[in-house]
Design a protein around this motif. Structure first.
Motif, PDB file in Angstrom:
ATOM      1  N   TRP A 104       0.797  -1.219   0.000  1.00  0.00           N
ATOM      2  CA  TRP A 104       0.000   0.000   0.000  1.00  0.00           C
ATOM      3  C   TRP A 104       0.833   1.273   0.000  1.00  0.00           C
ATOM      4  N   VAL A 105       2.148   1.148   0.208  1.00  0.00           N
ATOM      5  CA  VAL A 105       3.021   2.322   0.312  1.00  0.00           C
ATOM      6  C   VAL A 105       3.470   2.773  -1.071  1.00  0.00           C
ATOM      7  N   TYR A 106       3.468   4.100  -1.285  1.00  0.00           N
ATOM      8  CA  TYR A 106       4.058   4.669  -2.499  1.00  0.00           C
ATOM      9  C   TYR A 106       5.402   5.280  -2.111  1.00  0.00           C
ATOM     10  N   ALA A 107       6.471   4.792  -2.715  1.00  0.00           N
ATOM     11  CA  ALA A 107       7.826   5.223  -2.362  1.00  0.00           C
ATOM     12  C   ALA A 107       8.218   6.475  -3.139  1.00  0.00           C
ATOM     13  N   LEU A 108       8.623   7.506  -2.412  1.00  0.00           N
ATOM     14  CA  LEU A 108       9.187   8.711  -3.008  1.00  0.00           C
ATOM     15  C   LEU A 108      10.701   8.523  -3.002  1.00  0.00           C
ATOM     16  N   THR A 109      11.275   8.355  -4.170  1.00  0.00           N
ATOM     17  CA  THR A 109      12.674   7.964  -4.310  1.00  0.00           C
ATOM     18  C   THR A 109      13.501   9.093  -4.925  1.00  0.00           C
ATOM     19  N   PRO A 110      14.835   8.954  -4.905  1.00  0.00           N
ATOM     20  CA  PRO A 110      15.671   9.930  -5.620  1.00  0.00           C
ATOM     21  C   PRO A 110      15.307  10.024  -7.100  1.00  0.00           C
ATOM     22  N   GLU A 111      14.897   8.903  -7.695  1.00  0.00           N
ATOM     23  CA  GLU A 111      14.478   8.937  -9.105  1.00  0.00           C
ATOM     24  C   GLU A 111      13.222   9.794  -9.282  1.00  0.00           C
ATOM     25  N   TRP A 112      12.283   9.673  -8.338  1.00  0.00           N
ATOM     26  CA  TRP A 112      11.074  10.509  -8.401  1.00  0.00           C
ATOM     27  C   TRP A 112      11.443  11.979  -8.325  1.00  0.00           C
ATOM     28  N   LEU A 113      12.356  12.304  -7.421  1.00  0.00           N
ATOM     29  CA  LEU A 113      12.785  13.699  -7.287  1.00  0.00           C
ATOM     30  C   LEU A 113      13.494  14.195  -8.547  1.00  0.00           C
ATOM     31  N   ARG A 115      12.992  13.214 -11.659  1.00  0.00           N
ATOM     32  CA  ARG A 115      11.986  13.458 -12.698  1.00  0.00           C
ATOM     33  C   ARG A 115      11.201  14.736 -12.406  1.00  0.00           C
ATOM     34  N   THR A 116      10.876  14.936 -11.154  1.00  0.00           N
ATOM     35  CA  THR A 116      10.123  16.129 -10.785  1.00  0.00           C
ATOM     36  C   THR A 116      10.974  17.389 -10.957  1.00  0.00           C
ATOM     37  N   ARG A 117      12.259  17.298 -10.634  1.00  0.00           N
ATOM     38  CA  ARG A 117      13.164  18.430 -10.841  1.00  0.00           C
ATOM     39  C   ARG A 117      13.203  18.831 -12.312  1.00  0.00           C
ATOM     40  N   ALA A 118      13.289  17.845 -13.198  1.00  0.00           N
ATOM     41  CA  ALA A 118      13.306  18.143 -14.635  1.00  0.00           C
ATOM     42  C   ALA A 118      11.986  18.775 -15.074  1.00  0.00           C
ATOM     43  N   LEU A 119      10.882  18.270 -14.541  1.00  0.00           N
ATOM     44  CA  LEU A 119       9.568  18.802 -14.895  1.00  0.00           C
ATOM     45  C   LEU A 119       9.429  20.254 -14.453  1.00  0.00           C
ATOM     46  N   VAL A 120       9.876  20.558 -13.234  1.00  0.00           N
ATOM     47  CA  VAL A 120       9.781  21.920 -12.709  1.00  0.00           C
ATOM     48  C   VAL A 120      10.650  22.868 -13.524  1.00  0.00           C
ATOM     49  N   ARG A 121      11.843  22.428 -13.871  1.00  0.00           N
ATOM     50  CA  ARG A 121      12.731  23.285 -14.663  1.00  0.00           C
ATOM     51  C   ARG A 121      12.157  23.569 -16.044  1.00  0.00           C
ATOM     52  N   GLU A 122      11.579  22.557 -16.661  1.00  0.00           N
ATOM     53  CA  GLU A 122      11.053  22.724 -18.018  1.00  0.00           C
ATOM     54  C   GLU A 122       9.818  23.618 -18.040  1.00  0.00           C
ATOM     55  N   THR A 123       8.972  23.497 -17.043  1.00  0.00           N
ATOM     56  CA  THR A 123       7.704  24.230 -17.046  1.00  0.00           C
ATOM     57  C   THR A 123       7.766  25.551 -16.297  1.00  0.00           C
ATOM     58  N   GLY A 124       8.774  25.732 -15.438  1.00  0.00           N
ATOM     59  CA  GLY A 124       8.848  26.944 -14.641  1.00  0.00           C
ATOM     60  C   GLY A 124       7.813  27.002 -13.530  1.00  0.00           C
TER      61      GLY A 124
END
Length: 211
Positions: A104-113, A115-124
């Motif tokens: 039932w656990v969703y793992a927030l991993t370095p890989e998740w971060l 991908r999210t870092r790239a998304l934030v940079r691309e979209t502003g």
């Protein structure tokens, strides 16, 4: 009433909404109180909300997402706000060690971060991160917050949200979900018995102090 000005809300015919069969137009009266100073709509007023586990779908369709976000911007507004969490927040844990976790656990991993870092940079965009109030603890939430601040672009985090919809918390449901699964201890045993306004305020203070 003396400070108000009545406004009859009957627009021109081309602005009227088409009504269903048998429906009749309704005339409304709107009062504008000049004694109260108006509040300007701030920059970044508009935003989106998504789940932790859905963000990877955005990242996989980045060109399409950028096209959609470009259509949502108004001239002169600020960065788009993206709230990440909702239902998924209370299932999510920062897990950099990749240890086995309950289903039932969703793992927030370095890989998740990453991908999210790239998304934030691309979209502003700027993000609001929802913290796990039900199955985590202030210390665990602080670990996740620290990792997010360290890994996401500088000043891209607008804030942290503590919990999700505490007014509809159901202890029985969460006991069934966790089934006493062990995640650094018996998670089910640590579930709140209830989340009343008073108890939520106390939990909020505990999380806020650690953050």
């Amino acid at each position: 009433g003396a400070a108000g000005v009545p406004v009859r809300a009957r627009g021109p015919s081309h602005t009227r909404v088409r009504l269903g069969p048998g429906a009749r137009p309704v005339e409304a009266t709107v009062w504008l109180n000049h004694a109260v100073a108006p509040l300007p709509v701030p920059q970044s007023y508009f935003g989106l909300s998504t789940e932790y586990w859905a963000l990877s779908q955005f990242e996989q369709q980045l060109p399409l997402l950028e096209r959609v976000l470009a259509q949502l911007h108004a001239h002169g507004d600020g960065p788009l706000l993206v709230r990440i969490g909702g239902d998924s927040a209370d299932y999510s844990f920062w897990e950099p060690r990749r240890r086995p976790l309950p289903d039932w656990v969703y793992a927030l991993t370095p890989e998740w971060l990453a991908r999210t870092r790239a998304l934030v940079r691309e979209t502003g965009a700027r993000v609001i991160l929802d913290l796990n109030l039900i199955t985590a603890s202030p210390a665990l939430a602080a670990q996740w917050a620290r990792a997010a601040v360290s890994n996401l672009p500088r000043r891209s985090i607008a804030g942290f949200e503590i919990g999700n919809e505490p007014d509809i918390y159901n202890a029985l449901w969460w006991h069934e979900v966790t089934e006493a699964s062990r995640l650094g201890g018996d998670v089910a045993a640590d579930l709140p018995r209830a989340l009343t306004p008073t108890l939520y305020a106390k939990d909020f203070e505990r999380y806020a102090r650690v953050l």
